[in-house]
Motif scaffolding. Structure first.
Motif, PDB file in Angstrom:
ATOM      1  N   PHE A 177       0.267  -1.288   0.059  1.00 34.93           N
ATOM      2  CA  PHE A 177       0.325  -0.005   0.131  1.00 34.93           C
ATOM      3  C   PHE A 177       1.108   0.902  -0.054  1.00 34.93           C
ATOM      4  N   PHE A 178       2.140   1.050   0.737  1.00 34.74           N
ATOM      5  CA  PHE A 178       3.404   2.115   0.579  1.00 34.74           C
ATOM      6  C   PHE A 178       3.662   2.928  -0.683  1.00 34.74           C
ATOM      7  N   ILE A 179       4.182   1.531  -1.003  1.00 34.92           N
ATOM      8  CA  ILE A 179       4.711   1.688  -2.362  1.00 34.92           C
ATOM      9  C   ILE A 179       3.854   2.163  -3.765  1.00 34.92           C
ATOM     10  N   LEU A 180       2.249   1.883  -3.298  1.00 37.24           N
ATOM     11  CA  LEU A 180       1.696   1.970  -4.969  1.00 37.24           C
ATOM     12  C   LEU A 180       1.047   3.288  -4.524  1.00 37.24           C
ATOM     13  N   SER A 181       0.835   4.025  -2.950  1.00 36.92           N
ATOM     14  CA  SER A 181       0.847   5.011  -2.384  1.00 36.92           C
ATOM     15  C   SER A 181       1.696   6.315  -3.463  1.00 36.92           C
ATOM     16  N   GLY A 182       3.232   5.886  -2.489  1.00 33.61           N
ATOM     17  CA  GLY A 182       4.838   6.676  -3.084  1.00 33.61           C
ATOM     18  C   GLY A 182       4.503   6.413  -5.114  1.00 33.61           C
ATOM     19  N   LEU A 183       3.927   5.078  -5.562  1.00 37.76           N
ATOM     20  CA  LEU A 183       3.659   5.880  -6.847  1.00 37.76           C
ATOM     21  C   LEU A 183       3.479   7.129  -7.734  1.00 37.76           C
ATOM     22  N   PHE A 184       2.090   7.118  -6.993  1.00 33.37           N
ATOM     23  CA  PHE A 184       1.519   8.367  -7.266  1.00 33.37           C
ATOM     24  C   PHE A 184       1.521  10.182  -6.369  1.00 33.37           C
ATOM     25  N   PHE A 185       3.354   9.995  -6.126  1.00 31.40           N
ATOM     26  CA  PHE A 185       3.766  11.027  -5.424  1.00 31.40           C
ATOM     27  C   PHE A 185       4.170  12.222  -6.321  1.00 31.40           C
ATOM     28  N   LYS A 186       3.739  13.725  -6.188  1.00 28.65           N
ATOM     29  CA  LYS A 186       4.737  14.469  -6.586  1.00 28.65           C
ATOM     30  C   LYS A 186       4.772  15.159  -5.920  1.00 28.65           C
ATOM     31  N   PRO A 187       6.042  16.275  -6.550  1.00 33.28           N
ATOM     32  CA  PRO A 187       7.592  16.909  -5.810  1.00 33.28           C
ATOM     33  C   PRO A 187       6.466  18.215  -5.911  1.00 33.28           C
ATOM     34  N   VAL A 188       6.259  18.635  -4.210  1.00 32.71           N
ATOM     35  CA  VAL A 188       6.174  20.244  -4.717  1.00 32.71           C
ATOM     36  C   VAL A 188       7.119  20.844  -4.853  1.00 32.71           C
ATOM     37  N   VAL A 189       6.984  21.473  -5.959  1.00 37.96           N
ATOM     38  CA  VAL A 189       8.451  22.699  -6.639  1.00 37.96           C
ATOM     39  C   VAL A 189       8.077  23.952  -6.268  1.00 37.96           C
ATOM     40  N   GLU A 190       6.634  24.141  -6.898  1.00 37.73           N
ATOM     41  CA  GLU A 190       5.863  25.551  -7.137  1.00 37.73           C
ATOM     42  C   GLU A 190       6.416  26.322  -5.476  1.00 37.73           C
ATOM     43  N   LYS A 191       6.280  27.773  -5.636  1.00 39.53           N
ATOM     44  CA  LYS A 191       6.357  28.171  -4.143  1.00 39.53           C
ATOM     45  C   LYS A 191       5.214  28.305  -3.802  1.00 39.53           C
ATOM     46  N   GLY A 192       4.830  28.041  -2.582  1.00 35.33           N
ATOM     47  CA  GLY A 192       3.534  28.904  -2.494  1.00 35.33           C
ATOM     48  C   GLY A 192       2.368  27.664  -2.324  1.00 35.33           C
ATOM     49  N   LEU A 193       3.171  25.883  -2.707  1.00 34.19           N
ATOM     50  CA  LEU A 193       2.128  25.157  -3.036  1.00 34.19           C
ATOM     51  C   LEU A 193       2.596  24.186  -2.283  1.00 34.19           C
ATOM     52  N   MET A 194       3.022  24.216  -1.516  1.00 33.01           N
ATOM     53  CA  MET A 194       3.128  23.649   0.323  1.00 33.01           C
ATOM     54  C   MET A 194       2.584  23.576   0.746  1.00 33.01           C
ATOM     55  N   LYS A 195       1.448  24.449   1.046  1.00 31.93           N
ATOM     56  CA  LYS A 195       0.995  24.701   2.332  1.00 31.93           C
ATOM     57  C   LYS A 195      -0.568  23.678   1.889  1.00 31.93           C
ATOM     58  N   LEU A 196      -0.787  24.163   0.231  1.00 34.00           N
ATOM     59  CA  LEU A 196      -2.073  23.461  -0.082  1.00 34.00           C
ATOM     60  C   LEU A 196      -2.544  22.189  -0.175  1.00 34.00           C
ATOM     61  N   SER A 197      -0.336  21.152  -0.563  1.00 31.92           N
ATOM     62  CA  SER A 197      -0.976  20.222  -0.835  1.00 31.92           C
ATOM     63  C   SER A 197      -0.941  19.248   0.470  1.00 31.92           C
ATOM     64  N   ILE A 198      -0.617  19.855   1.809  1.00 31.90           N
ATOM     65  CA  ILE A 198      -1.295  19.678   3.217  1.00 31.90           C
ATOM     66  C   ILE A 198      -1.888  19.759   3.239  1.00 31.90           C
ATOM     67  N   GLN A 199      -2.881  20.309   2.933  1.00 34.08           N
ATOM     68  CA  GLN A 199      -4.088  20.898   3.199  1.00 34.08           C
ATOM     69  C   GLN A 199      -4.916  19.815   2.192  1.00 34.08           C
ATOM     70  N   LYS A 200      -4.124  19.748   1.227  1.00 33.92           N
ATOM     71  CA  LYS A 200      -4.881  18.350  -0.050  1.00 33.92           C
ATOM     72  C   LYS A 200      -4.942  16.975   0.715  1.00 33.92           C
ATOM     73  N   ARG A 201      -3.783  17.323   1.306  1.00 36.81           N
ATOM     74  CA  ARG A 201      -3.499  15.267   2.299  1.00 36.81           C
ATOM     75  C   ARG A 201      -4.123  14.935   3.323  1.00 36.81           C
ATOM     76  N   PHE A 202      -4.613  16.195   3.904  1.00 37.26           N
ATOM     77  CA  PHE A 202      -5.252  16.264   5.559  1.00 37.26           C
ATOM     78  C   PHE A 202      -7.046  15.790   5.774  1.00 37.26           C
ATOM     79  N   MET A 203      -6.770  16.439   3.746  1.00 36.53           N
ATOM     80  CA  MET A 203      -8.765  17.096   3.904  1.00 36.53           C
ATOM     81  C   MET A 203      -8.851  15.309   3.843  1.00 36.53           C
ATOM     82  N   GLN A 204      -8.533  14.601   2.514  1.00 37.60           N
ATOM     83  CA  GLN A 204      -8.483  13.341   2.351  1.00 37.60           C
ATOM     84  C   GLN A 204      -7.904  12.345   3.295  1.00 37.60           C
TER      85      GLN A 204
END
Length: 350
Positions: free
Chosen positions: A45-72
């Motif tokens: 399950f962790f391996i397949l979750s990592g398969l869909f991981f997308k790094p955050v490279v743009e400024k200001g998107l770290m907070k949005l990425s964490i918020q999305k994962r929190f909601m999910q």
């Protein structure tokens, strides 16, 4: 990713969810099936979750990425935690339990969660561990080069094994008892191990997306060899991420990786010939199945007598029905089940 590729992912996750249900069967299985399931199903399950991981490279998107994962992840976690607890407490009060200290102690256990939450909450540890695994890997890929990421992962992996060695060998006793002598909220320490499997999904994405015959053969050799060695008592391998039981520095990578390669490779081949929509349906409702399959058995086993087949059937069908009801009848039901989507912010015009 095209639909064909997504179909095998859904089918694989659906099959893994069936294994999760079977792995929690409270009765005794003649074949050491549960032991082998635990060798790989949670790492997969962790391996397949990592398969869909997308790094955050743009400024200001770290907070949005964490918020999305929190909601999910955390919002459904809290929803099912509260829902199951209210039902449990209703049953306790109905049976005459008015001991305030019992409720206070139970609430404290649920707040700590992780490996300390047992019974109906036996699988809740996975979601909080996955959330912190995501945070760890998000931080690593944001601020460190690939070489430094691997060094950090090696350190995490070593710390995780040292903690397991301390619990299993120094403290001793059964894994669940030994691991609970190490205080930790939400099984955050297990994320040190989980992030390594998660990273394998991300780093090996090109391999996972199309498992070649060479990799499938390698996985088969590793899997069959491990089972044979275990059957002939050459090794006595166990893996329980929840209870910190990862005692073999090398096999804890080789065995879960081998089995996951076989599982993914086989379902990629099958998906080219069959749709297996029933497994996709299970995956679609996998979150509810994960949270409710143990609780379903707790509610039903006083009224029905069933073996592993009945346990698995009830553990799949009833949560699926509940999932459909929640989505159809409860306001924001999809949100409560992790169906949160986030609009990307528009780029700033220069």
């Amino acid at each position: 990713m095209n639909k064909k590729r997504l179909s095998w992912v859904d089918v694989t996750k659906g099959f893994l969810m069936i294994l999760v249900v079977i792995g929690h069967y409270p009765g005794q299985l003649d074949f050491p099936l549960a032991k082998y399931i635990y060798w790989f199903h949670m790492p997969a399950f962790f391996i397949l979750s990592g398969l869909f991981f997308k790094p955050v490279v743009e400024k200001g998107l770290m907070k949005l990425s964490i918020q999305k994962r929190f909601m999910q992840l955390i919002v459904p976690y809290l929803f099912f935690l509260v829902s199951i607890t209210l039902i449990r407490y209703g049953i306790e009060i109905g049976s005459g339990n008015m001991d305030l200290s019992w409720y206070v102690n139970d609430l404290w256990t649920l707040a700590v969660g992780g490996r300390f939450a047992r019974g109906a909450y036996g699988v809740f540890w996975f979601v909080t561990t996955l959330f912190f695994t995501y945070l760890f890997f998000l931080w690593m890929t944001k601020y460190f080069s690939r070489t430094k990421q691997i060094i950090i992962l090696a350190i995490f992996y070593s710390i995780a094994h040292f903690e397991s060695l301390f619990a299993m060998r120094v403290i001793g006793g059964s894994p669940d008892t030994a691991s609970q002598t190490i205080p930790m909220i939400w099984n955050i320490d297990v994320a040190l191990m989980a992030v390594v499997y998660f990273s394998l999904g991300y780093y090996m994405k090109s391999i996972w997306m199309n498992v070649s015959k060479r990799w499938l053969t390698a996985g088969l050799i590793g899997s069959v060899t491990a089972v044979l060695l275990d059957n002939f008592n050459v090794i006595d391998y166990h893996l329980s991420m929840k209870f910190l039981r990862y005692e073999h520095f090398v096999l804890d990578l080789i065995i879960p990786l081998s089995f996951t390669l076989v599982l993914v490779g086989v379902f990629q081949l099958i998906a080219t010939q069959l749709s297996l929509k029933w497994l996709q349906k299970i995956e679609k409702h996998s979150l509810t199945i994960m949270y409710l399959h143990i609780f379903t058995d707790i509610l039903l086993n006083d009224y029905f007598t069933y073996g592993i087949i009945g346990f698995t059937a009830f553990g799949l069908v009833i949560p699926i029905v509940v999932s459909i009801i929640i989505q159809k009848l409860i306001p924001h039901g999809k949100l409560l089940l992790g169906g949160f989507s986030q609009k990307r912010p528009l780029p700033i015009q220069q």
